[in-house]
Design a protein around this motif. Structure first.
Motif, PDB file in Angstrom:
ATOM      1  N   GLY A  73       6.689  45.893 103.655  1.00 18.67           N
ATOM      2  CA  GLY A  73       5.815  47.014 103.339  1.00 18.67           C
ATOM      3  C   GLY A  73       5.180  46.943 101.965  1.00 18.67           C
ATOM      4  N   TRP A  74       4.711  48.076 101.517  1.00 20.03           N
ATOM      5  CA  TRP A  74       3.932  48.246 100.286  1.00 20.03           C
ATOM      6  C   TRP A  74       4.880  48.298  99.086  1.00 20.03           C
ATOM      7  CZ3 TRP A  74      -1.077  51.433  99.931  1.00 20.03           C
ATOM      8  CH2 TRP A  74      -1.375  51.769  98.612  1.00 20.03           C
ATOM      9  N   TYR A  75       4.832  47.264  98.254  1.00 22.30           N
ATOM     10  CA  TYR A  75       5.625  47.227  97.019  1.00 22.30           C
ATOM     11  C   TYR A  75       4.682  47.156  95.827  1.00 22.30           C
ATOM     12  CZ  TYR A  75       9.838  46.476  99.733  1.00 22.30           C
ATOM     13  OH  TYR A  75      10.892  46.646 100.602  1.00 22.30           O
ATOM     14  N   MET A  76       4.715  48.096  94.920  1.00 18.90           N
ATOM     15  CA  MET A  76       5.603  49.253  94.924  1.00 18.90           C
ATOM     16  C   MET A  76       4.784  50.530  94.793  1.00 18.90           C
ATOM     17  SD  MET A  76       8.670  47.874  94.944  1.00 18.90           S
ATOM     18  CE  MET A  76       9.636  49.339  94.508  1.00 18.90           C
ATOM     19  N   HIS A  77       5.346  51.633  95.259  1.00 21.15           N
ATOM     20  CA  HIS A  77       4.862  52.941  94.872  1.00 21.15           C
ATOM     21  C   HIS A  77       5.594  53.306  93.583  1.00 21.15           C
ATOM     22  CE1 HIS A  77       3.393  52.974  98.986  1.00 21.15           C
ATOM     23  NE2 HIS A  77       2.669  54.034  98.701  1.00 21.15           N
ATOM     24  N   ASP A  78       4.840  53.486  92.524  1.00 26.61           N
ATOM     25  CA  ASP A  78       5.489  53.717  91.234  1.00 26.61           C
ATOM     26  C   ASP A  78       6.197  55.067  91.200  1.00 26.61           C
ATOM     27  OD1 ASP A  78       3.487  55.755  90.356  1.00 26.61           O
ATOM     28  OD2 ASP A  78       2.155  54.030  90.334  1.00 26.61           O
ATOM     29  N   ILE A  79       7.129  55.185  90.279  1.00 29.53           N
ATOM     30  CA  ILE A  79       7.908  56.407  90.121  1.00 29.53           C
ATOM     31  C   ILE A  79       7.302  57.215  88.980  1.00 29.53           C
ATOM     32  CG2 ILE A  79      10.185  57.345  89.554  1.00 29.53           C
ATOM     33  CD1 ILE A  79      11.351  54.759  90.813  1.00 29.53           C
ATOM     34  N   PHE A  80       6.749  58.372  89.314  1.00 28.73           N
ATOM     35  CA  PHE A  80       6.084  59.249  88.343  1.00 28.73           C
ATOM     36  C   PHE A  80       4.964  58.519  87.601  1.00 28.73           C
ATOM     37  CE2 PHE A  80      10.543  61.111  88.227  1.00 28.73           C
ATOM     38  CZ  PHE A  80      10.232  62.114  89.144  1.00 28.73           C
ATOM     39  N   GLY A  81       4.388  57.489  88.218  1.00 31.96           N
ATOM     40  CA  GLY A  81       3.294  56.764  87.586  1.00 31.96           C
ATOM     41  C   GLY A  81       3.716  55.935  86.398  1.00 31.96           C
ATOM     42  N   LYS A  82       5.022  55.664  86.244  1.00 35.44           N
ATOM     43  CA  LYS A  82       5.501  55.021  85.015  1.00 35.44           C
ATOM     44  C   LYS A  82       6.368  53.789  85.250  1.00 35.44           C
ATOM     45  CE  LYS A  82       5.593  59.602  82.881  1.00 35.44           C
ATOM     46  NZ  LYS A  82       4.408  59.467  82.027  1.00 35.44           N
ATOM     47  N   SER A  83       7.135  53.744  86.314  1.00 39.16           N
ATOM     48  CA  SER A  83       8.069  52.638  86.481  1.00 39.16           C
ATOM     49  C   SER A  83       8.146  52.234  87.949  1.00 39.16           C
ATOM     50  CB  SER A  83       9.462  53.031  85.973  1.00 39.16           C
ATOM     51  OG  SER A  83       9.993  54.102  86.731  1.00 39.16           O
ATOM     52  N   PHE A  84       8.753  51.061  88.190  1.00 41.56           N
ATOM     53  CA  PHE A  84       8.860  50.536  89.542  1.00 41.56           C
ATOM     54  C   PHE A  84      10.321  50.246  89.879  1.00 41.56           C
ATOM     55  CE2 PHE A  84       4.411  50.052  90.365  1.00 41.56           C
ATOM     56  CZ  PHE A  84       3.828  49.799  89.128  1.00 41.56           C
ATOM     57  N   ASN A  85      10.644  50.359  91.160  1.00 40.89           N
ATOM     58  CA  ASN A  85      11.993  50.164  91.669  1.00 40.89           C
ATOM     59  C   ASN A  85      12.253  48.678  91.958  1.00 40.89           C
ATOM     60  OD1 ASN A  85      14.515  51.117  93.071  1.00 40.89           O
ATOM     61  ND2 ASN A  85      13.481  50.217  94.814  1.00 40.89           N
ATOM     62  N   ILE A  86      12.057  47.861  90.946  1.00 38.89           N
ATOM     63  CA  ILE A  86      12.325  46.438  91.110  1.00 38.89           C
ATOM     64  C   ILE A  86      12.770  45.877  89.772  1.00 38.89           C
ATOM     65  CG2 ILE A  86       9.906  45.750  90.724  1.00 38.89           C
ATOM     66  CD1 ILE A  86      10.399  43.492  92.797  1.00 38.89           C
ATOM     67  N   PRO A  87      13.851  45.076  89.718  1.00 39.66           N
ATOM     68  CA  PRO A  87      14.706  44.611  90.812  1.00 39.66           C
ATOM     69  C   PRO A  87      15.339  45.753  91.612  1.00 39.66           C
ATOM     70  CG  PRO A  87      15.147  43.380  88.805  1.00 39.66           C
ATOM     71  CD  PRO A  87      14.261  44.519  88.415  1.00 39.66           C
ATOM     72  N   PHE A  88      15.612  45.454  92.884  1.00 40.61           N
ATOM     73  CA  PHE A  88      16.226  46.450  93.755  1.00 40.61           C
ATOM     74  C   PHE A  88      17.692  46.665  93.369  1.00 40.61           C
ATOM     75  CE2 PHE A  88      13.241  44.339  97.029  1.00 40.61           C
ATOM     76  CZ  PHE A  88      12.155  44.987  96.489  1.00 40.61           C
ATOM     77  N   HIS A  89      18.328  47.585  94.052  1.00 35.12           N
ATOM     78  CA  HIS A  89      19.745  47.875  93.791  1.00 35.12           C
ATOM     79  C   HIS A  89      20.547  46.573  93.854  1.00 35.12           C
ATOM     80  CE1 HIS A  89      23.781  49.497  94.218  1.00 35.12           C
ATOM     81  NE2 HIS A  89      23.306  50.697  93.887  1.00 35.12           N
ATOM     82  N   PRO A  90      21.470  46.363  92.934  1.00 44.10           N
ATOM     83  CA  PRO A  90      22.197  45.078  92.885  1.00 44.10           C
ATOM     84  C   PRO A  90      23.036  44.775  94.114  1.00 44.10           C
ATOM     85  CG  PRO A  90      23.140  46.695  91.347  1.00 44.10           C
ATOM     86  CD  PRO A  90      21.844  47.243  91.808  1.00 44.10           C
ATOM     87  N   ASN A  91      23.348  45.784  94.928  1.00 44.12           N
ATOM     88  CA  ASN A  91      24.153  45.532  96.130  1.00 44.12           C
ATOM     89  C   ASN A  91      23.303  45.163  97.341  1.00 44.12           C
ATOM     90  OD1 ASN A  91      26.511  46.000  94.767  1.00 44.12           O
ATOM     91  ND2 ASN A  91      26.750  48.112  95.478  1.00 44.12           N
ATOM     92  N   LEU A  92      21.982  45.176  97.177  1.00 41.21           N
ATOM     93  CA  LEU A  92      21.090  44.843  98.287  1.00 41.21           C
ATOM     94  C   LEU A  92      20.836  43.348  98.335  1.00 41.21           C
ATOM     95  CD1 LEU A  92      18.441  47.712  98.131  1.00 41.21           C
ATOM     96  CD2 LEU A  92      20.079  47.289  99.989  1.00 41.21           C
ATOM     97  N   ARG A  93      20.723  42.828  99.565  1.00 43.98           N
ATOM     98  CA  ARG A  93      20.338  41.446  99.788  1.00 43.98           C
ATOM     99  C   ARG A  93      19.114  41.459 100.709  1.00 43.98           C
ATOM    100  NH1 ARG A  93      22.922  41.566  96.178  1.00 43.98           N
ATOM    101  NH2 ARG A  93      24.909  40.608  95.666  1.00 43.98           N
ATOM    102  N   PRO A  94      17.916  41.298 100.123  1.00 43.72           N
ATOM    103  CA  PRO A  94      16.692  41.464 100.914  1.00 43.72           C
ATOM    104  C   PRO A  94      16.246  40.176 101.609  1.00 43.72           C
ATOM    105  CG  PRO A  94      16.129  41.123  98.609  1.00 43.72           C
ATOM    106  CD  PRO A  94      17.644  41.115  98.685  1.00 43.72           C
TER     107      PRO A  94
END
Length: 885
Positions: A386-407
């Protein structure tokens, strides 16, 4: 001020009366004034003797006449031409006129805010904040800057000036630029009034170092005086730097207020923010099954906003099909998801079913854009699409993902190249190669060193859950966000109600949407990618007409035939048929990612070959020589600094002022070279007579093929017009010097092609984003756009910050040695790029910095000690160009 305020009151009171009868007709403009203003059919139809003529027709005609009179009365009080023939019966004002009048009225309203605030007893500083917020909100940034500069130039109003400058720059520039003004304000009342802008800017600039500013304001009781929006915006910025204790303090204190004393929309957002703080519902442990591998199902919540696009959930439906096709695979964990999986399993296509391994996966909901704030269990695998990324409050991005995720990175669209920070790049390299939904994402990822290939979109496989019926009974046409009109059923893919539903409910809704394509409608007309591809997947006839065919989302997905579509679908099915069983049976991380690299190697090689086919146009040097040979070339003189002054249309009157400011500060001899036609022989002689160290010359007239902007053409040809020069200074006519041009000419070039300043504007922070924006301008030529993306990204190893070539020192010898003139002219002539954009594409990051003070762009930044102020395309400071007192 009271008199002014009363006058403004009378004006706006009258204006409101006049606006009432025209708001629906004039403001909407789609039809003549009377049609919507009166709520009747167009009066012309009634006057022609149609049904309803008579009393009601006469009434409508009177309303039309009154409406037109009201519009003319209002519009004639504003600047600009007002149509005399707008009679409300047969002729409506033009769209251009109404737009112009609407902007003028907004401007008057903005400026009236100051007098109203003062009349209500506010101090000057607080009144300026109120007025500045309206002016900036209406988009009059140049005016806000001009007002701010005037106020800042006087000791008694300096801080009032700084606050309005900070507000303007917060909207247009990097936060550091705005903070440079805000941090010099000591007046606490001004700071409290401007808290909505002041504190978020401080946090965005200083990070954790800004938190003592919040503490001080809290201890002084000032936060109680902040506006609701100031609390929300400050909490958002604090959230993005992980200052959760400060967020909680701000939010809970404001939520303690009675509901009728708070903005309801802000209250909703603050309550929602609490859910994302430690202890909130989004950090509750996700259900797990002991000894079972976790598998994430992609969802679309995050602190900033929850998706209301049904297309997102259709992508998740497609991903679920890749799990349910394995008959021996069972699921535990999230109850809502497990129940939904049982229901969906009944509809898997027979031809897609596999027995597969006997294994159990524990299902967990994983937020695409907010998983770093979840309590993700260890060893959680998922398809990251999908679409990476939708920013958070126009200021930051959710990447790297959560450390327990294996994408498993498949069908990824990179929306903002700005998300590709060094940490993000390292993360994507670790888990790559990245399968990209579109070719533009392949190009941008490879430009920063991330291995990537084209996979196409996961929704091409959504048909896994929609078996074809024995008899196709579909009929009729469904329009999804269709912009070309037509009768029949219509839908919008944006569904606000999604935000109030549970994740399983939204997945059920998405499945029903695709079911309409599969079983109800024979034909689908749409401008939406995720109506187009799913509908094609389940066999509907689709007309796909997006607003812009060159949009970066569509490369490789638009204009494809059935064979190309099937190749995308089969490629995704084949890859996941290898990966899902490996994951389900507990294979190690090394084994899984090794296999991923192995099965994507052919796609990587195909991407190598495909990307290498594109080249940027290069103009024939013989044709360039022929054009240049028609004019006299410039010969260098010892101990003389040569300067080319660009003169855009309308700047001719500024030439004399700019040259005199150069002369006033020059320490040695110099020559100013003007484009042909920028000044007459008499004008040049008049300027020359006022100079002590300089000479003014004019280049000959230039022309080349289809390039119509002679000012741009002259700049592109400078390396060959000055064939024996090592370097050349370039400055704009709309420039004001307060330092030595000879000093500027000695800027350190090293191996750089040009010395210039980075572009401070907010929308010019990424060269890769600029390239994408240029490609999107190709419109219907989506093939040309893709070719441009491939060619412009080739050879890059990292992103770069665009520079501003309006004030620069050119390394002419190096530009000539690399034959960059042919490349720049090629882009300008073949692709119709401006000189500025063509330079960015060719030079990229190979420039050295001349220093911030040598190019202060007044609308986007200020300086107390500027060396050169650049006023191009900006409102003058009431005729006085100096930025400093």
């Amino acid at each position: 001020m009271t008199t002014g305020r009363n006058a403004a009151d009378r004006y706006f009171s009258k204006g409101r009366e006049l606006v009432k009868p025209v708001v629906h007709g004039i403001a909407r403009r789609a039809l003549p004034v009377v049609e919507r203003a009166s709520g009747t059919k167009y009066v012309r139809e009634r006057a022609a003797g149609g049904a309803g003529a008579g009393k009601s027709g006469g009434s409508a005609k009177k309303i039309a006449t009154d409406t037109a009179r009201a519009y003319r009365t209002l519009a004639s009080g504003l600047k600009g031409k007002t149509a005399d023939d707008t009679n409300g019966w047969t002729v409506a004002p033009s769209t251009r006129e109404v737009d112009a009048k609407s902007r003028q009225l907004a401007r008057v309203k903005a400026h009236a805010t100051l007098s109203e605030a003062l009349a209500q007893g506010e101090a000057l500083g607080e009144s300026v904040v109120d007025a500045g917020r309206v002016i900036v909100g209406e988009g009059y940034l140049a005016e806000a800057v001009s007002i701010g500069l005037n106020l800042r130039s006087h000791v008694s109003t300096e801080e009032a000036g700084r606050v309005i400058l900070g507000m303007a720059h917060q909207r247009s520039s990097d936060p550091e630029v705005a903070w440079a003004e805000f941090e010099k304000i000591d007046d606490r009342d001004i700071i409290v009034s401007a808290a909505e802008e002041y504190f978020p800017t401080a946090i965005d600039t200083l990070g954790q170092e800004a938190l003592p500013l919040l503490d001080h304001s809290k201890q002084a009781g000032e936060t109680d005086r902040w506006s609701d929006k100031a609390v929300l915006r400050t909490a958002e910025s604090a959230f993005c730097i992980g200052a959760f204790d400060h967020v909680r303090t701000l939010v809970e204190a404001r939520l303690d207020r009675p509901s009728d004393q708070m903005d309801s929309a802000v209250r909703y957002e603050l309550n929602r923010m609490l859910d994302w703080l430690p202890g909130g519902k989004h950090l509750e442990p996700l259900p797990t099954t002991v000894g079972k591998r976790n598998f994430g199902v992609l969802s679309y919540d995050q602190p900033g906003i929850r998706s209301r696009n049904i297309g997102d959930y259709i992508q998740t439906i497609a991903s679920i099909g890749h799990l349910l096709r394995y008959e021996n695979l069972s699921f535990s964990g999230d109850q809502g998801l497990t129940e939904l999986f049982k229901k969906f399993r009944k509809s898997v296509k027979e031809e897609r079913k596999y027995a597969g391994p006997e294994a159990e996966l524990n299902l967990v909901e994983v937020y695409r854009d907010g998983n770093v704030y979840q309590d993700i269990p260890e060893d959680t695998w998922y398809i990251a699409f999908g679409w990476y990324m939708h920013d958070i409050f126009g200021k930051s991005f959710n990447i790297p993902f959560h450390p327990n995720l294996r994408p498993i990175l498949l069908s990824v669209f990179v929306r903002y190249p700005e998300m590709l920070t060094p940490d993000a790049i390292d993360y994507l390299k670790k888990y790559g190669p990245v399968g990209c939904r579109d070719w533009q994402s392949v190009a941008v990822l490879r430009a920063v060193g991330v291995p990537a290939f084209f996979s196409g979109c996961l929704t091409t496989t959504v048909d896994t859950l929609f078996p074809a019926p024995p008899t196709d009974r579909r009929s009729g046409t469904l329009r999804i966000d269709w912009t070309k009109g037509g009768k029949g059923p219509k839908k919008k893919q944006t569904v606000t109600a999604i935000r109030d539903k549970s994740f399983p409910e939204n997945l059920e809704l998405a499945r029903n949407w695709v079911a309409d394509y599969a079983y109800k409608y024979k034909r689908v007309l749409t401008s939406r990618l995720h109506a187009n591809l799913p509908a094609r997947s389940v066999g509907a006839e689709v007309d796909f007409e997006p607003k812009n065919k060159s949009d970066s989302r569509f490369g490789g997905l638009i204009g494809i035939d059935e064979n190309e579509f099937d190749a995308i679908r089969d490629g995704i099915l084949d890859k996941l048929s290898v990966m899902i069983p490996l994951i389900a049976t507990g294979a190690s991380e090394d084994e899984i990612y090794s296999k991923w690299s192995e099965i994507t190697s052919d796609d990587m090689a195909a991407a190598d070959e495909y990307l290498a086919t594109a080249e940027l146009p290069i103009e024939d040097s013989t044709a360039i020589d022929a054009a240049v040979n028609k004019v006299d070339k410039v010969t260098p003189e010892a101990q003389v600094t040569d300067v080319f002054m660009t003169v855009e249309k309308g700047e001719e009157s500024l030439v004399s002022t700019a040259i005199r400011s150069i002369d006033a500060h020059a320490s040695g001899r110099y020559r100013i070279w003007l484009p042909s036609g920028a000044a007459s022989a008499e004008g040049i002689a008049e300027i020359q007579a006022q100079l002590s160290l300089g000479a003014v010359e004019s280049l000959g007239a230039l022309s080349y093929a289809d390039i119509t902007n002679e000012n741009d053409l002259a700049q592109a040809l400078l390396p060959v017009l000055f064939p024996n020069h090592e370097r050349l200074v370039v400055v704009p006519a709309a420039g004001e010097f307060s330092s030595d041009i000879v000093e500027l000419s000695k800027a350190d070039l090293g191996t750089a092609l040009i010395a210039a300043k980075h572009d401070v504007r907010k929308n010019r922070s990424s060269g890769l984003t600029l390239m994408r924006r240029i490609a999107s301008s190709f419109g219907d030529d989506h093939v040309g756009a893709l070719n441009f993306v491939f060619a412009s990204h080739a050879g890059l190893t990292e992103d770069f910050v665009p520079f501003d070539p309006q004030i620069a020192v050119l390394n002419l010898s190096q530009l000539r040695s690399e034959d960059l003139v042919s490349k720049i002219i090629g882009l300008m002539n073949d692709l119709k790029l401006s000189y500025v954009d063509a330079m960015q594409m060719i030079i990229c990051g190979r420039y050295s910095d001349i220093g911030d003070e040598w190019n202060v762009r007044a609308q986007w930044e200020t300086s107390d000690n500027p060396k050169l102020v650049n006023w191009r395309r900006q409102t003058r400071h009431y005729g006085r160009m100096a930025l400093s007192r």
